[in-house]
Write an enzyme that holds these catalytic residues in place. Sequence first.
Site, short mmCIF file in Angstrom:
data_model
loop_
_atom_site.label_atom_id
_atom_site.label_comp_id
_atom_site.label_asym_id
_atom_site.label_seq_id
_atom_site.Cartn_x
_atom_site.Cartn_y
_atom_site.Cartn_z
CB CYS A 41 19.67 -24.69 31.38
SG CYS A 41 20.54 -25.53 30.05
CG HIS A 93 20.26 -20.87 31.06
ND1 HIS A 93 21.48 -21.37 31.45
CD2 HIS A 93 19.97 -21.47 29.87
CE1 HIS A 93 21.91 -22.24 30.55
NE2 HIS A 93 21.01 -22.32 29.59
CG ASN A 97 24.12 -23.21 27.65
OD1 ASN A 97 24.11 -23.45 28.85
ND2 ASN A 97 23.09 -23.44 26.85
O1 UT7 Z 1 20.59 -24.11 27.41
C1 UT7 Z 1 19.49 -24.87 26.96
C2 UT7 Z 1 18.66 -24.06 26.08
N1 UT7 Z 1 19.33 -23.84 24.83
C3 UT7 Z 1 19.11 -22.71 24.20
O2 UT7 Z 1 18.45 -21.87 24.73
C4 UT7 Z 1 19.65 -22.53 22.80
C5 UT7 Z 1 18.57 -21.96 21.95
N2 UT7 Z 1 18.94 -21.77 20.56
C6 UT7 Z 1 19.86 -20.85 20.15
O3 UT7 Z 1 20.51 -20.21 20.95
C7 UT7 Z 1 19.99 -20.61 18.67
O4 UT7 Z 1 18.92 -21.22 17.99
C8 UT7 Z 1 21.32 -21.10 18.07
C9 UT7 Z 1 22.45 -20.23 18.55
C10 UT7 Z 1 21.56 -22.54 18.46
C11 UT7 Z 1 21.28 -20.99 16.54
O5 UT7 Z 1 21.00 -19.67 16.16
P1 UT7 Z 1 19.82 -19.37 15.10
O6 UT7 Z 1 19.83 -17.93 14.87
O7 UT7 Z 1 18.57 -20.00 15.65
O8 UT7 Z 1 20.34 -20.10 13.82
P2 UT7 Z 1 19.68 -21.33 13.04
O9 UT7 Z 1 19.73 -22.58 13.85
O10 UT7 Z 1 18.37 -20.88 12.51
O11 UT7 Z 1 20.69 -21.48 11.86
C12 UT7 Z 1 20.90 -20.44 10.87
C13 UT7 Z 1 21.98 -20.88 9.92
C14 UT7 Z 1 21.80 -22.31 9.40
O12 UT7 Z 1 22.19 -22.34 8.05
P3 UT7 Z 1 21.07 -22.29 6.89
O13 UT7 Z 1 20.21 -23.49 7.16
O14 UT7 Z 1 20.33 -20.99 7.11
O15 UT7 Z 1 21.88 -22.35 5.66
C15 UT7 Z 1 22.79 -23.12 10.21
O16 UT7 Z 1 23.25 -24.25 9.52
O17 UT7 Z 1 23.26 -20.88 10.58
C16 UT7 Z 1 23.91 -22.14 10.37
N3 UT7 Z 1 24.77 -22.40 11.51
C17 UT7 Z 1 26.02 -21.91 11.63
N4 UT7 Z 1 26.74 -21.14 10.80
C18 UT7 Z 1 27.99 -20.79 11.20
C19 UT7 Z 1 24.50 -23.14 12.64
N5 UT7 Z 1 25.55 -23.12 13.46
C20 UT7 Z 1 26.50 -22.38 12.85
C21 UT7 Z 1 27.82 -21.98 13.21
N6 UT7 Z 1 28.51 -21.19 12.37
N7 UT7 Z 1 28.39 -22.35 14.38
#
Ligand code: UT7
Length: 312
Positions: free
Chosen positions: A108, A232, A262
């Site tokens: 990225c 980004h 993204n």
């Molecule tokens: O481009 C390269 C660089 N990449 C990035 O910069 C991405 C960086 N990361 C992010 O943008 C975020 O971490 C995400 C968008 C990927 C995830 O958001 P988050 O607020 O960090 O959520 P999380 O991974 O902590 O997950 C929270 C909850 C989890 O459930 P539990 O374990 O709390 O029960 C996940 O399983 O959300 C769940 N979850 C979803 N729920 C509904 C993960 N994906 C989804 C989804 N829909 N699509």
Amino acid sequence: MGSAITGWGEALPDHVVTNDDFAARLDTSDEWIVARTGIRQRRMGGTTSELAIDAGRAALKVADLDGADIDLLVLATTTPDQTIPATSSAVHDALGCRGGAFDLNAACAGFVYALVTADSLLHAGHHRALVIGSETLSKVTDQDDRSTAVLFGDGAAAIVLEAGARDELVLAYDLGVDGAATPLLYADHGGYIHMEGREVFRRAVRAELESIENVLSRAGVRPDDIALFVPHQANVRIIEAVNQRVGLSMERTALVLERTGNTSAASIPLALAEAADAGRVAEGDLVLLSGFGAGMTWASAVIRWGRRGLPR
Ligand code: UT7
């Protein structure tokens, strides 16, 4: 002798995939995706070379140039059409460019790496460079995995760089990598993207913050001097967190992720091209670019917009 961005353009596949399309078949919702990422839809389709060719053509048109006027092509991508050869070969051929062409993979951060590389090669004697970011991330994303499927999209955008301007284009840049963090975000040959989202998020904010502070200090400018910030486009919460800490306003930030998701190396040039089309940058404006991604790479640059001194 300086250089300038004289053309820009984008290419997005026609096929729109909305959050509701995912919610219809995965355990997710529009509310979750919008609240956690800011993404509402993304485009999917085409190949990396097709998208790059269309974006390159659009940028050449704005610059009022032909492919044959280009003597350097740099294609930033993490999703080449084939393992061998570089996708830039097909793009070079289709556009009728001269000189060399190569792919550059810095995930990225790839577009800023490519911009800095191309600008350096203009200083080494090249005349006109086409710099493209193009990705087909939908092909390396498991469309049944809600934790990654909703995040990524396909697209491309390009800029034309020309030597001979009075001003330097790149006032300062900062390139970095932390190879030890590779397991947090990768895809094996033939495999899908694996990402430790929360940890990548944390590191993205930290790395971009540090990189932006470096580049602002190297350029000798303050956040208030930046007319447009082009980050980004991974997650609007990352952008808000960085902006708040650096002291950059969201009003002066270019955003496309709501419509594109993204798109890795394509995300910064997509946001830049749309901002340029909308007239959000004027002659002499300072523009800050910053990206972070797999590798884990990061790259920032302060550039001066405008074409003062160019002969045409
Ligand atoms: O481009 C390269 C660089 N990449 C990035 O910069 C991405 C960086 N990361 C992010 O943008 C975020 O971490 C995400 C968008 C990927 C995830 O958001 P988050 O607020 O960090 O959520 P999380 O991974 O902590 O997950 C929270 C909850 C989890 O459930 P539990 O374990 O709390 O029960 C996940 O399983 O959300 C769940 N979850 C979803 N729920 C509904 C993960 N994906 C989804 C989804 N829909 N699509």
